[in-house]
Design a protein around this motif. Structure first.
Motif, PDB file in Angstrom:
ATOM      1  N   ILE A  89      13.442  19.451  42.154  1.00 20.24           N
ATOM      2  CA  ILE A  89      13.562  19.016  40.767  1.00 20.24           C
ATOM      3  C   ILE A  89      13.582  20.246  39.864  1.00 20.24           C
ATOM      4  CG2 ILE A  89      12.441  17.721  38.908  1.00 20.24           C
ATOM      5  CD1 ILE A  89      11.410  15.823  41.132  1.00 20.24           C
ATOM      6  N   GLY A  90      14.586  20.283  38.983  1.00 20.83           N
ATOM      7  CA  GLY A  90      14.765  21.416  38.094  1.00 20.83           C
ATOM      8  C   GLY A  90      15.747  22.452  38.627  1.00 20.83           C
ATOM      9  N   ARG A  91      16.124  22.303  39.879  1.00 19.93           N
ATOM     10  CA  ARG A  91      17.064  23.233  40.507  1.00 19.93           C
ATOM     11  C   ARG A  91      18.478  23.000  39.986  1.00 19.93           C
ATOM     12  NH1 ARG A  91      16.801  23.843  47.037  1.00 19.93           N
ATOM     13  NH2 ARG A  91      18.889  24.659  47.247  1.00 19.93           N
ATOM     14  N   THR A  92      19.277  24.050  39.885  1.00 22.61           N
ATOM     15  CA  THR A  92      20.665  23.954  39.441  1.00 22.61           C
ATOM     16  C   THR A  92      21.576  24.129  40.650  1.00 22.61           C
ATOM     17  OG1 THR A  92      20.074  24.861  37.288  1.00 22.61           O
ATOM     18  CG2 THR A  92      22.394  24.929  37.889  1.00 22.61           C
ATOM     19  N   GLU A  93      22.536  23.196  40.793  1.00 24.19           N
ATOM     20  CA  GLU A  93      23.465  23.217  41.924  1.00 24.19           C
ATOM     21  C   GLU A  93      24.863  22.872  41.454  1.00 24.19           C
ATOM     22  OE1 GLU A  93      22.809  24.147  45.023  1.00 24.19           O
ATOM     23  OE2 GLU A  93      20.655  24.375  44.659  1.00 24.19           O
ATOM     24  N   ASN A  94      25.862  23.158  42.303  1.00 25.86           N
ATOM     25  CA  ASN A  94      27.253  22.804  42.035  1.00 25.86           C
ATOM     26  C   ASN A  94      27.559  21.418  42.568  1.00 25.86           C
ATOM     27  OD1 ASN A  94      28.451  25.102  40.741  1.00 25.86           O
ATOM     28  ND2 ASN A  94      28.217  26.198  42.677  1.00 25.86           N
ATOM     29  N   THR A 105      30.733   7.513  43.424  1.00 20.29           N
ATOM     30  CA  THR A 105      31.011   8.776  44.100  1.00 20.29           C
ATOM     31  C   THR A 105      30.124   9.876  43.524  1.00 20.29           C
ATOM     32  OG1 THR A 105      32.763   9.374  42.522  1.00 20.29           O
ATOM     33  CG2 THR A 105      33.422   8.143  44.498  1.00 20.29           C
ATOM     34  N   GLY A 106      29.991  10.919  44.279  1.00 17.56           N
ATOM     35  CA  GLY A 106      29.235  12.080  43.823  1.00 17.56           C
ATOM     36  C   GLY A 106      28.362  12.639  44.916  1.00 17.56           C
ATOM     37  N   MET A 107      28.561  13.922  45.202  1.00 21.55           N
ATOM     38  CA  MET A 107      27.771  14.577  46.244  1.00 21.55           C
ATOM     39  C   MET A 107      27.379  15.975  45.800  1.00 21.55           C
ATOM     40  SD  MET A 107      27.633  12.348  48.697  1.00 21.55           S
ATOM     41  CE  MET A 107      27.301  13.055  50.275  1.00 21.55           C
ATOM     42  N   ILE A 108      26.213  16.381  46.242  1.00 22.71           N
ATOM     43  CA  ILE A 108      25.711  17.741  46.040  1.00 22.71           C
ATOM     44  C   ILE A 108      25.185  18.201  47.391  1.00 22.71           C
ATOM     45  CG2 ILE A 108      23.915  19.141  44.965  1.00 22.71           C
ATOM     46  CD1 ILE A 108      24.013  17.332  42.579  1.00 22.71           C
ATOM     47  N   LYS A 109      25.397  19.471  47.698  1.00 21.30           N
ATOM     48  CA  LYS A 109      24.906  20.005  48.963  1.00 21.30           C
ATOM     49  C   LYS A 109      23.669  20.856  48.706  1.00 21.30           C
ATOM     50  CE  LYS A 109      26.557  22.019  53.210  1.00 21.30           C
ATOM     51  NZ  LYS A 109      27.732  22.515  53.933  1.00 21.30           N
ATOM     52  N   LEU A 110      22.591  20.490  49.361  1.00 16.63           N
ATOM     53  CA  LEU A 110      21.342  21.262  49.309  1.00 16.63           C
ATOM     54  C   LEU A 110      21.071  21.764  50.714  1.00 16.63           C
ATOM     55  CD1 LEU A 110      19.112  18.953  47.100  1.00 16.63           C
ATOM     56  CD2 LEU A 110      20.154  21.103  46.432  1.00 16.63           C
ATOM     57  N   GLY A 111      21.176  23.062  50.891  1.00 16.95           N
ATOM     58  CA  GLY A 111      21.039  23.623  52.232  1.00 16.95           C
ATOM     59  C   GLY A 111      22.202  23.148  53.082  1.00 16.95           C
ATOM     60  N   ASP A 112      21.892  22.514  54.204  1.00 17.48           N
ATOM     61  CA  ASP A 112      22.925  22.003  55.097  1.00 17.48           C
ATOM     62  C   ASP A 112      23.163  20.509  54.921  1.00 17.48           C
ATOM     63  OD1 ASP A 112      23.154  24.516  56.205  1.00 17.48           O
ATOM     64  OD2 ASP A 112      21.727  24.117  57.826  1.00 17.48           O
ATOM     65  N   ALA A 117      24.745  12.000  44.639  1.00 15.77           N
ATOM     66  CA  ALA A 117      24.324  12.398  43.298  1.00 15.77           C
ATOM     67  C   ALA A 117      24.764  11.354  42.288  1.00 15.77           C
ATOM     68  CB  ALA A 117      24.922  13.751  42.942  1.00 15.77           C
ATOM     69  N   VAL A 118      23.903  11.099  41.320  1.00 15.42           N
ATOM     70  CA  VAL A 118      24.151  10.128  40.258  1.00 15.42           C
ATOM     71  C   VAL A 118      23.918  10.825  38.929  1.00 15.42           C
ATOM     72  CG1 VAL A 118      23.390   7.929  39.270  1.00 15.42           C
ATOM     73  CG2 VAL A 118      23.366   8.238  41.745  1.00 15.42           C
ATOM     74  N   LEU A 130      28.159  22.793  37.214  1.00 19.26           N
ATOM     75  CA  LEU A 130      26.736  23.056  37.451  1.00 19.26           C
ATOM     76  C   LEU A 130      25.912  21.906  36.886  1.00 19.26           C
ATOM     77  CD1 LEU A 130      26.282  26.838  36.598  1.00 19.26           C
ATOM     78  CD2 LEU A 130      26.117  25.754  38.834  1.00 19.26           C
ATOM     79  N   VAL A 131      24.995  21.392  37.693  1.00 15.12           N
ATOM     80  CA  VAL A 131      24.115  20.310  37.255  1.00 15.12           C
ATOM     81  C   VAL A 131      22.674  20.674  37.586  1.00 15.12           C
ATOM     82  CG1 VAL A 131      25.822  18.455  37.433  1.00 15.12           C
ATOM     83  CG2 VAL A 131      24.450  19.051  39.426  1.00 15.12           C
ATOM     84  N   LYS A 132      21.773  20.075  36.837  1.00 20.25           N
ATOM     85  CA  LYS A 132      20.343  20.259  37.058  1.00 20.25           C
ATOM     86  C   LYS A 132      19.788  18.975  37.656  1.00 20.25           C
ATOM     87  CE  LYS A 132      16.100  21.393  34.599  1.00 20.25           C
ATOM     88  NZ  LYS A 132      15.520  21.650  33.283  1.00 20.25           N
ATOM     89  N   ILE A 133      19.011  19.095  38.720  1.00 21.08           N
ATOM     90  CA  ILE A 133      18.401  17.932  39.361  1.00 21.08           C
ATOM     91  C   ILE A 133      17.210  17.502  38.511  1.00 21.08           C
ATOM     92  CG2 ILE A 133      17.256  17.054  41.424  1.00 21.08           C
ATOM     93  CD1 ILE A 133      18.854  19.219  42.999  1.00 21.08           C
ATOM     94  N   GLU A 134      17.276  16.258  38.000  1.00 16.62           N
ATOM     95  CA  GLU A 134      16.234  15.729  37.120  1.00 16.62           C
ATOM     96  C   GLU A 134      15.160  14.964  37.886  1.00 16.62           C
ATOM     97  OE1 GLU A 134      15.973  16.182  33.798  1.00 16.62           O
ATOM     98  OE2 GLU A 134      17.729  17.482  33.835  1.00 16.62           O
TER      99      GLU A 134
END
Length: 151
Positions: A89-94, A105-112, A117-118, A130-134
């Motif tokens: 939570i609070g991390r920024t990802e592509n 639809t919507g996907m984010i990759k964290l690690g492997d 994603a919503v 770039l999105v922030k995980i809330e």
């Protein structure tokens, strides 16, 4: 005398037992009886009658339980165990795949691992943004577009 010991000592032992149980359990369940036991021990050492010691024990324990427990639970994180995902939570990802709540639809990759994603506010967020995980609910990451991210 109770069990061959003075009333005061009896209540000190009750308080000590309640404290030991609390140390073992860490559940904010028996610490209140420690306070009641100490108050009853004071009355016992002042040669107060047994009925008064029992009343003091019950009243002080109950008041501590009803007044202090909600305050202590609010300020102490007992029983709350954080998971590894809480650190996300609070991390920024592509955004890996365009996030569109209506299309599902919507996907984010964290690690492997790829996560569904919503969009937190319901907006469509294109791939590469770039999105922030809330927050995280189940297997869904609720995200919000970063302000400095291209539209």
């Amino acid at each position: 005398m109770i069990f061959g010991i003075s009333y005061g000592l009896f209540w000190v032992l009750v308080a000590a037992l309640a404290l030991i149980i609390e140390i073992i359990s860490l559940g904010l369940s028996s610490i209140w009886f420690t306070g009641g036991g100490i108050a009853a021990a004071i009355v016992g050492y002042m040669d107060g009658p047994l009925w008064l010691q029992i009343v003091v024990f019950i009243v002080v324990s109950t008041v501590l339980l009803l007044v202090m427990r909600p305050i202590a639970k609010k300020h102490l994180p007992l029983g709350e165990e954080k998971t590894n995902t809480d650190s996300w939570i609070g991390r920024t990802e592509n955004v890996l795949t365009t996030i569109d709540n209506n299309a599902g639809t919507g996907m984010i990759k964290l690690g492997d691992v790829e996560w569904r994603a919503v969009s937190e506010d319901g907006s469509t967020i294109p791939e590469g943004t770039l999105v922030k995980i809330e927050r995280i609910e189940g297997t869904k990451l609720y995200v919000r577009r970063e302000l400095d991210s291209p539209i």
